[in-house]
Design a protein around this motif. Structure first.
Motif, mmCIF file in Angstrom:
data_model
loop_
_atom_site.group_PDB
_atom_site.id
_atom_site.type_symbol
_atom_site.label_atom_id
_atom_site.label_comp_id
_atom_site.label_asym_id
_atom_site.label_seq_id
_atom_site.Cartn_x
_atom_site.Cartn_y
_atom_site.Cartn_z
ATOM 1 N N LYS A 180 0.840 -1.205 0.000
ATOM 2 C CA LYS A 180 0.000 0.000 0.000
ATOM 3 C C LYS A 180 0.874 1.254 0.000
ATOM 4 O O LYS A 180 0.655 2.173 -0.799
ATOM 5 N N ASN A 181 1.871 1.306 0.869
ATOM 6 C CA ASN A 181 2.755 2.479 0.933
ATOM 7 C C ASN A 181 3.561 2.650 -0.352
ATOM 8 O O ASN A 181 3.761 3.776 -0.821
ATOM 9 N N ALA A 182 4.000 1.549 -0.923
ATOM 10 C CA ALA A 182 4.744 1.622 -2.185
ATOM 11 C C ALA A 182 3.854 2.164 -3.308
ATOM 12 O O ALA A 182 4.279 3.030 -4.089
ATOM 13 N N LEU A 199 1.155 4.062 -2.982
ATOM 14 C CA LEU A 199 0.890 5.487 -2.726
ATOM 15 C C LEU A 199 2.061 6.336 -3.195
ATOM 16 O O LEU A 199 1.870 7.413 -3.772
ATOM 17 N N SER A 200 3.262 5.862 -2.973
ATOM 18 C CA SER A 200 4.448 6.574 -3.448
ATOM 19 C C SER A 200 4.474 6.630 -4.971
ATOM 20 O O SER A 200 4.777 7.677 -5.561
ATOM 21 N N CYS A 201 4.134 5.522 -5.615
ATOM 22 C CA CYS A 201 4.092 5.483 -7.084
ATOM 23 C C CYS A 201 3.022 6.421 -7.632
ATOM 24 O O CYS A 201 3.251 7.126 -8.623
ATOM 25 N N ALA A 213 1.936 9.111 -6.284
ATOM 26 C CA ALA A 213 2.416 10.489 -6.092
ATOM 27 C C ALA A 213 3.370 10.911 -7.205
ATOM 28 O O ALA A 213 3.413 12.084 -7.574
ATOM 29 N N THR A 214 4.114 9.974 -7.767
ATOM 30 C CA THR A 214 5.024 10.335 -8.868
ATOM 31 C C THR A 214 4.264 10.587 -10.164
ATOM 32 O O THR A 214 4.765 11.278 -11.049
ATOM 33 N N GLN A 215 3.070 10.045 -10.282
ATOM 34 C CA GLN A 215 2.299 10.169 -11.513
ATOM 35 C C GLN A 215 1.274 11.294 -11.485
ATOM 36 O O GLN A 215 0.897 11.809 -12.534
ATOM 37 N N THR A 259 0.784 14.504 -8.930
ATOM 38 C CA THR A 259 1.123 15.250 -7.714
ATOM 39 C C THR A 259 -0.085 15.950 -7.113
ATOM 40 O O THR A 259 -0.046 16.359 -5.955
ATOM 41 N N SER A 263 -4.218 13.231 -3.650
ATOM 42 C CA SER A 263 -3.751 13.019 -2.285
ATOM 43 C C SER A 263 -4.746 12.185 -1.512
ATOM 44 O O SER A 263 -5.942 12.482 -1.513
#
Length: 151
Positions: free
Chosen positions: A130-132, A134-136, A138-140, A142, A145
């Protein structure tokens, strides 16, 4: 590089197949619906009375695409529109009783499909994945949220 040779590529393939399966579940019950229209109803179920621009941001779609989704859902009686009292040029979009009924029915179908899709992943890995993701995300996008959805 082939898509299946990277984590991002495998995520893309997974998302594609998952969306196709959810689409099949949706059209089995409602021929006039698709994944995007159900996602619109899900946004309005989460927070009713949104401007199209807010919906576009949350769904990661253009205002034109959202306008088309809203028009289709309005035509079929899934959503209603009213003028925004704070801006005479804006509209607020609401889920109708018909839309809410269909949303509630499809939410169970989609939730079941989502749970089934990760049934082979051990529970102890869920938070890491899940955290990974969410990070991905965010890169696509911005502008998107998860904080916007928290109470």
């Amino acid at each position: 590089m082939k898509a299946f040779e990277s984590i991002a590529g495998l995520s893309w393939i997974f998302a594609h197949f998952l969306q196709n399966n959810i689409q099949a579940d949706i059209t089995e019950k409602y021929k006039e619906l698709n994944v995007e229209r159900v996602l619109l109803m899900m946004e309005l179920d989460w927070e009713d009375g949104l401007r199209p621009s807010v919906i576009a941001k949350r769904m990661g779609r253009s205002k034109g695409t959202i306008t088309s989704l809203i028009k289709h859902c309005f035509t079929h009686g899934f959503v209603a529109m009213t003028p925004d009292p704070t801006n005479k040029n804006a509209k607020l979009i609401f889920l109708t009783q018909k839309g809410k009924k269909i949303h509630d029915e499809m939410a169970h179908v989609i939730t079941d499909r989502l749970h089934e899709s990760i049934s082979g992943i051990p529970e102890e890995h869920h938070e890491i994945i899940k955290n990974a993701l969410l990070s991905c995300i965010a890169t696509q996008n911005t502008m998107w949220s998860l904080e916007e959805y928290k109470d």
